[in-house]
Design a protein around this motif. Structure first.
Motif, PDB file in Angstrom:
ATOM      1  N   THR A 195     -20.293 -99.146  -8.380  1.00  0.00           N
ATOM      2  CA  THR A 195     -19.695-100.269  -9.109  1.00  0.00           C
ATOM      3  C   THR A 195     -19.039-101.159  -8.037  1.00  0.00           C
ATOM      4  O   THR A 195     -18.913-100.735  -6.884  1.00  0.00           O
ATOM      5  CB  THR A 195     -18.648 -99.782 -10.133  1.00  0.00           C
ATOM      6  OG1 THR A 195     -17.556 -99.224  -9.422  1.00  0.00           O
ATOM      7  CG2 THR A 195     -19.218 -98.729 -11.071  1.00  0.00           C
ATOM      8  N   PRO A 202     -19.347 -79.488 -19.145  1.00  0.00           N
ATOM      9  CA  PRO A 202     -18.309 -80.307 -19.779  1.00  0.00           C
ATOM     10  C   PRO A 202     -18.608 -81.792 -19.668  1.00  0.00           C
ATOM     11  O   PRO A 202     -19.415 -82.222 -18.838  1.00  0.00           O
ATOM     12  CB  PRO A 202     -17.047 -79.944 -18.993  1.00  0.00           C
ATOM     13  CG  PRO A 202     -17.527 -79.386 -17.704  1.00  0.00           C
ATOM     14  CD  PRO A 202     -18.872 -78.780 -17.947  1.00  0.00           C
ATOM     15  N   SER A 203     -17.929 -82.555 -20.489  1.00  0.00           N
ATOM     16  CA  SER A 203     -18.099 -84.008 -20.505  1.00  0.00           C
ATOM     17  C   SER A 203     -17.893 -84.578 -19.101  1.00  0.00           C
ATOM     18  O   SER A 203     -16.953 -84.207 -18.401  1.00  0.00           O
ATOM     19  CB  SER A 203     -17.070 -84.592 -21.477  1.00  0.00           C
ATOM     20  OG  SER A 203     -17.286 -85.949 -21.600  1.00  0.00           O
ATOM     21  N   GLY A 234     -22.345 -84.996 -15.593  1.00  0.00           N
ATOM     22  CA  GLY A 234     -23.563 -85.644 -15.099  1.00  0.00           C
ATOM     23  C   GLY A 234     -24.841 -85.230 -15.808  1.00  0.00           C
ATOM     24  O   GLY A 234     -25.938 -85.488 -15.315  1.00  0.00           O
ATOM     25  N   LYS A 235     -24.724 -84.632 -16.992  1.00  0.00           N
ATOM     26  CA  LYS A 235     -25.923 -84.182 -17.724  1.00  0.00           C
ATOM     27  C   LYS A 235     -26.833 -85.366 -18.073  1.00  0.00           C
ATOM     28  O   LYS A 235     -28.034 -85.341 -17.795  1.00  0.00           O
ATOM     29  CB  LYS A 235     -25.517 -83.447 -19.019  1.00  0.00           C
ATOM     30  CG  LYS A 235     -24.553 -82.304 -18.812  1.00  0.00           C
ATOM     31  CD  LYS A 235     -24.186 -81.614 -20.108  1.00  0.00           C
ATOM     32  CE  LYS A 235     -23.354 -82.445 -21.080  1.00  0.00           C
ATOM     33  NZ  LYS A 235     -21.994 -82.769 -20.601  1.00  0.00           N
ATOM     34  N   SER A 236     -26.234 -86.404 -18.679  1.00  0.00           N
ATOM     35  CA  SER A 236     -27.040 -87.566 -19.080  1.00  0.00           C
ATOM     36  C   SER A 236     -27.610 -88.267 -17.855  1.00  0.00           C
ATOM     37  O   SER A 236     -28.745 -88.761 -17.879  1.00  0.00           O
ATOM     38  CB  SER A 236     -26.199 -88.574 -19.861  1.00  0.00           C
ATOM     39  OG  SER A 236     -25.693 -87.977 -21.006  1.00  0.00           O
TER      40      SER A 236
HETATM   41  N1  LIG Z   1     -23.134 -96.710 -15.693  1.00  0.00           N
HETATM   42  C1  LIG Z   1     -22.195 -96.013 -15.049  1.00  0.00           C
HETATM   43  N2  LIG Z   1     -21.451 -96.582 -14.071  1.00  0.00           N
HETATM   44  C2  LIG Z   1     -20.520 -95.881 -13.403  1.00  0.00           C
HETATM   45  N3  LIG Z   1     -20.243 -94.574 -13.625  1.00  0.00           N
HETATM   46  C3  LIG Z   1     -20.952 -93.951 -14.591  1.00  0.00           C
HETATM   47  C4  LIG Z   1     -21.966 -94.629 -15.352  1.00  0.00           C
HETATM   48  N4  LIG Z   1     -22.495 -93.748 -16.231  1.00  0.00           N
HETATM   49  C5  LIG Z   1     -21.853 -92.579 -16.036  1.00  0.00           C
HETATM   50  N5  LIG Z   1     -20.926 -92.697 -15.058  1.00  0.00           N
HETATM   51  C6  LIG Z   1     -20.050 -91.629 -14.535  1.00  0.00           C
HETATM   52  O1  LIG Z   1     -20.878 -90.575 -14.046  1.00  0.00           O
HETATM   53  C7  LIG Z   1     -20.324 -89.309 -14.388  1.00  0.00           C
HETATM   54  C8  LIG Z   1     -21.330 -88.521 -15.181  1.00  0.00           C
HETATM   55  O2  LIG Z   1     -21.565 -89.150 -16.435  1.00  0.00           O
HETATM   56  P1  LIG Z   1     -22.603 -88.591 -17.500  1.00  0.00           P
HETATM   57  O3  LIG Z   1     -22.598 -89.510 -18.664  1.00  0.00           O
HETATM   58  O4  LIG Z   1     -23.895 -88.319 -16.838  1.00  0.00           O
HETATM   59  O5  LIG Z   1     -21.925 -87.191 -17.890  1.00  0.00           O
HETATM   60  P2  LIG Z   1     -22.250 -86.208 -19.116  1.00  0.00           P
HETATM   61  O6  LIG Z   1     -22.138 -84.837 -18.573  1.00  0.00           O
HETATM   62  O7  LIG Z   1     -23.542 -86.589 -19.744  1.00  0.00           O
HETATM   63  O8  LIG Z   1     -21.041 -86.522 -20.086  1.00  0.00           O
HETATM   64  P3  LIG Z   1     -20.950 -86.474 -21.699  1.00  0.00           P
HETATM   65  O9  LIG Z   1     -21.148 -85.046 -22.115  1.00  0.00           O
HETATM   66  O10 LIG Z   1     -19.568 -86.947 -21.989  1.00  0.00           O
HETATM   67  O11 LIG Z   1     -22.018 -87.389 -22.236  1.00  0.00           O
HETATM   68  C9  LIG Z   1     -19.021 -89.613 -15.155  1.00  0.00           C
HETATM   69  O12 LIG Z   1     -17.957 -89.543 -14.246  1.00  0.00           O
HETATM   70  C10 LIG Z   1     -19.217 -91.020 -15.644  1.00  0.00           C
HETATM   71  O13 LIG Z   1     -17.985 -91.697 -15.772  1.00  0.00           O
END
Ligand SMILES: Nc1ncnc2c1ncn2[C@@H]1O[C@H](COP(=O)(O)OP(=O)(O)OP(=O)(O)O)[C@@H](O)[C@H]1O
Length: 271
Positions: free
Chosen positions: A32, A58-59, A62-64
């Motif tokens: 960013t 956990p949330s 980085g899964k997504s």
């Molecule tokens: N577009 C983005 N720009 C900057 N940081 C991002 C972006 N998308 C995700 N992140 C950051 O990357 C990290 C991983 O996010 P991600 O959504 O992959 O996690 P997750 O495990 O899927 O979470 P959740 O279960 O809450 O969906 C987090 O710290 C998030 O804030």
């Protein structure tokens, strides 16, 4: 019976064919204007054909982001992703995504038209052929009677069934599902998990499924990759989940083991 293996020795003995998907030391970062966010760090795993592979953590672990990279929507800062031996560089019809959001369907198209769309656009099938395939998958997800309905007339569960039919109709090498049932009520969620398993029994498709629910992971997977809190690193892999699910005692023990592994160092955590 503890079924958790350290990440370093995570290849199941039953894997005879080369893996369908290989994720090798993948680091994913978001840049960013003011920040460099490391979402996952040096994550490695492999997925075999017909695996129901769950990414659990956990949330924010980085899964997504991992799913996006497998989908070809994001390039790793380090490491590589290969499908069938080919490096993933961009999205392709061999990987179809199903998201959590109910608005992933085109509201101006009927159920049939939504499912047909990628078949005609990405696979470039003639209309009649796309329609035959689309109807087959709409039947599989039990939406035969809603085939001419528009998305706004469907329940959340029905919309997710359409998204699943649309993904499966493309017969991708891997179906990527990002918390597809998280926005549903508990009863519908359980029903959808059962239906997904039934679909898998019919077609043995390969699926990578993201969730942060341990119970959901145990219910639907045969293998689970456990990721640490932000930034996501591989903590362990759970193999032979199918066996653990056979009796309630083993499933409950596995749920406890996973919970302890994931959250032992986070006393305040609530799932
Ligand atoms: N577009 C983005 N720009 C900057 N940081 C991002 C972006 N998308 C995700 N992140 C950051 O990357 C990290 C991983 O996010 P991600 O959504 O992959 O996690 P997750 O495990 O899927 O979470 P959740 O279960 O809450 O969906 C987090 O710290 C998030 O804030």
């Amino acid at each position: 019976m503890l079924q958790v293996t350290p990440a370093a020795i995570d290849r199941p003995a039953s894997a005879t064919k080369p893996p369908l998907l290989e994720v090798d030391k993948v680091t994913l970062r978001y840049k960013t204007p003011n920040l460099l966010v490391t979402a996952t760090e040096s994550v490695s795993f492999s997925v075999n054909e017909s695996d129901r592979f769950v990414l659990l953590g956990p949330s924010g672990c980085g899964k997504s982001t991992l799913l996006k990279a497998i989908g070809g929507y994001m390039t790793p800062s380090a490491g590589t992703i290969h499908i069938n031996g080919r490096q993933v560089k961009r999205p392709g019809p061999d990987r179809m995504m199903v998201f959590q959001e109910f608005d992933q369907l085109m509201p101006w198209k009927t159920v049939l038209e939504n499912v047909m769309f990628p078949l005609t656009v990405a696979r470039k099938l003639p209309k009649h052929e796309a329609e035959t395939i689309a109807r087959e998958y709409i039947d599989k997800v039990k939406l035969t009677r809603a085939v001419d309905s528009y998305p706004h007339t469907l329940s959340g569960g029905m919309k997710q069934r359409v998204a699943i039919a649309r993904g499966m109709a493309m017969q991708p090498d891997i179906l990527l599902m990002d918390e597809p049932f998280a926005a549903l009520d508990a009863l519908t969620r359980r029903q959808m998990q059962d239906e997904l398993l039934q679909l898998w029994e019919d077609t043995k498709f390969t699926v990578i499924f993201v969730t942060h629910s341990i119970a959901e992971a145990i219910k639907i997977s045969n293998r689970i990759l456990l990721l640490s809190p932000h930034p996501g690193r591989v903590k362990a892999e759970v193999v032979h989940v199918d066996e653990a699910r056979q009796d309630d005692g083993s499933a409950a023990a596995l749920e406890r083991d996973i919970h302890n592994l994931l959250f032992a160092s986070e006393p305040g955590h609530k799932e």
